[in-house]
Design an enzyme around this catalytic site. Structure first.
Site, short mmCIF file in Angstrom:
data_model
loop_
_atom_site.label_atom_id
_atom_site.label_comp_id
_atom_site.label_asym_id
_atom_site.label_seq_id
_atom_site.Cartn_x
_atom_site.Cartn_y
_atom_site.Cartn_z
N SER A 3 -4.56 -7.22 3.40
CA SER A 3 -4.13 -6.19 4.34
C SER A 3 -5.28 -5.53 5.10
O SER A 3 -5.04 -4.70 5.98
CB SER A 3 -3.32 -5.11 3.61
N LYS A 57 -1.00 4.41 2.47
CA LYS A 57 -2.22 4.22 3.25
C LYS A 57 -2.33 5.25 4.37
O LYS A 57 -3.43 5.74 4.66
CB LYS A 57 -2.27 2.80 3.79
#
Length: 348
Positions: free
Chosen positions: A244, A289
Site C-alpha cells: 500500500s 491511515k
C-alpha cells in the site's frame, strides 16, 4: 458468619474469578488502529529514506508521509475488554482473525509474504515514477523464481533480466519460453542476462518433466522486469510490509526528479498501491491511515479513488484528494487541485 454472608462472599469470589477469566481469555479477533507515519523525504538511521543515483535529482522541501496501520500481530492475542474498547474508540476496527490472517500460515511465512509485497511495490513504484518523469524504462523478461530441482538452479537467480536465448533476442517471457521449446530435451541453451547491471552468459542443459516428457524446460518461473539507468535504493523501516505504500514511493521519486518543487514545503501523506503504468489501487485501513496523517499534522492526504466509499468522516484539519493514477496525484499537487481542509476532491 451467617449463611447470607457466606453466600455473598462466595458470590463475590466467583464474580471476580469469572471477570478475570473473561478479561484474560483471548478472543478470535484483531484490531486495526492508526499506525506510525514515515517521511519518505527524510532519513532513517542516518540514511535517506529514498536515494537516487545516476541521474540529476533535487531535494524537495516539506514532508511526504507513508502511512501505516497498527494491527494485532499474528502471534498476538486480544482479550474481550480490549476488543470492546477498540470497537468503541474512533478510527479503529475489530476484525475476525481469519479475515486478516489466513489460517495455517505461520508468522515467518506471513512476514516473508509481506516483505515480498513491499519489494514488488517498490519496483513498480520506481518504474511508474521514472515513466512519469520521462526517464527511459525498458521491459525485459525476468527470472521470478528458480525451481530447486530444475537445471537452472545455482546458475540463474530471481531478478536476472534475460536479453537473449541462444543469441536470439527476447522481449517477453513468452519469447523465452518459445526459444527454449525450440530445443530438444537434453540439449544446452545459452542464456544471456543482466545481473546487477553486468551482462552474463550461462549454458543450461534442458530437462523434461513427468507431465510433459517431450517438452524442454530450464526450471524457472518468468515475469516482466525492467531495465533503467538510475539506481533507486530504499531505507524504509523493514517492519513495514505490504504493497500500500506504492503511490507514496512513486510521488517521492517523481518529486526528486521533477524540475518543479512538487511538495513545496507542505506536509503531505497518503496511501495506495501503484502498478508499473501508474494506476492506483485500493487498500485496507483507509480510515486508520487518514487518522494517522491527521494526528501527525499532515494537511493533504492522497487516497485511491476506489476507497472513496470507505473514507468516512474527514478530520477538519486535512484535505483528502482521491486519485486514479499517479498523474492525478501529480496534477493535484502541481495545479492546486486540493480543496479546503475537511473536504474530499476526486470522489464522485
Amino acid at each position: 458468619m451467617t449463611r447470607q454472608t457466606w453466600t455473598a462472599t462466595l458470590s463475590a469470589i466467583l464474580f471476580v474469578l469469572l471477570a478475570a477469566v473473561i478479561a484474560l481469555v483471548p478472543v478470535p479477533y484483531v484490531t486495526w488502529a492508526p499506525g506510525a507515519t514515515h517521511d519518505l523525504l527524510g532519513q532513517v538511521d542516518g540514511k535517506d529514506a529514498i536515494s537516487i543515483t545516476g541521474i540529476p535529482t533535487r531535494h524537495p522541501s516539506g514532508k511526504l508521509r507513508l502511512t501505516t496501520v497498527a494491527v494485532t500481530s499474528p502471534g498476538g492475542v486480544l482479550s474481550l475488554p480490549e476488543a470492546l474498547i477498540s470497537y468503541w474508540l474512533p478510527s479503529r476496527e475489530v476484525l475476525p482473525r481469519d479475515v486478516v490472517y489466513r489460517p495455517g500460515v505461520s508468522d515467518a511465512d506471513l512476514t516473508s509474504q509481506e516483505a515480498e509485497l513491499m519489494t514488488d511495490s517498490q519496483t513498480t513504484a520506481v518504474v511508474a515514477a521514472l515513466r512519469a518523469a520521462r526517464v527511459p524504462v525498458t521491459e525485459m523478461p525476468m527470472i521470478a523464481a528458480v525451481l530447486n530441482s530444475g537445471p537452472a538452479n545455482g546458475i540463474l537467480k530471481p531478478g536476472d533480466l534475460i536479453e537473449s536465448v541462444d543469441n536470439r533476442h527476447v522481449e517477453s517471457k513468452e519469447n523465452v519460453t518459445e526459444a527454449v521449446r525450440d530445443r530438444n530435451v537434453g540439449e544446452p541453451v545459452t542464456i544471456t542476462y543482466f545481473r546487477d547491471g553486468q551482462r552474463k552468459h550461462s549454458t543450461i542443459v534442458t530437462r523434461a518433466t513427468e507431465a510433459a516428457p517431450k517438452e524442454p524446460i530450464i526450471g524457472v518461473k518468468l515475469a516482466t522486469g525492467y531495465s533503467y539507468a538510475p539506481k533507486v535504493t530504499f531505507a524504509v523501516d523493514q517492519n513495514i510490509g505490504g504493497s500500500s505504500a506504492g503511490l507514496m514511493f512513486s510521488i517521492a521519486i517523481y518529486s526528486m526528479l521533477s524540475d518543479q518543487d512538487l511538495i513545496a514545503g507542505r506536509d503531505i501523506a497518503g496511501t495506495g498501491t501503484v502498478d508499473a503504468e501508474g494506476r492506483v489501487g485500493a487498500i485496507g485501513g483507509i480510515q486508520e491511515k487518514l487518522a494517522a496523517a491527521a494526528r501527525d499534522q499532515s494537511k493533504i492526504f492522497l487516497a485511491p479513488r476506489a476507497n472513496c466509499v470507505d473514507l468516512g468522516a474527514i478530520p477538519d484539519t486535512i484535505s483528502v484528494v482521491a486519485v486514479d493514477n499517479l498523474g492525478d496525484a501529480v496534477s493535484a499537487l502541481q495545479g492546486g487541485g486540493v480543496g479546503p481542509t475537511g473536504t474530499v476532491t476526486g470522489c464522485e
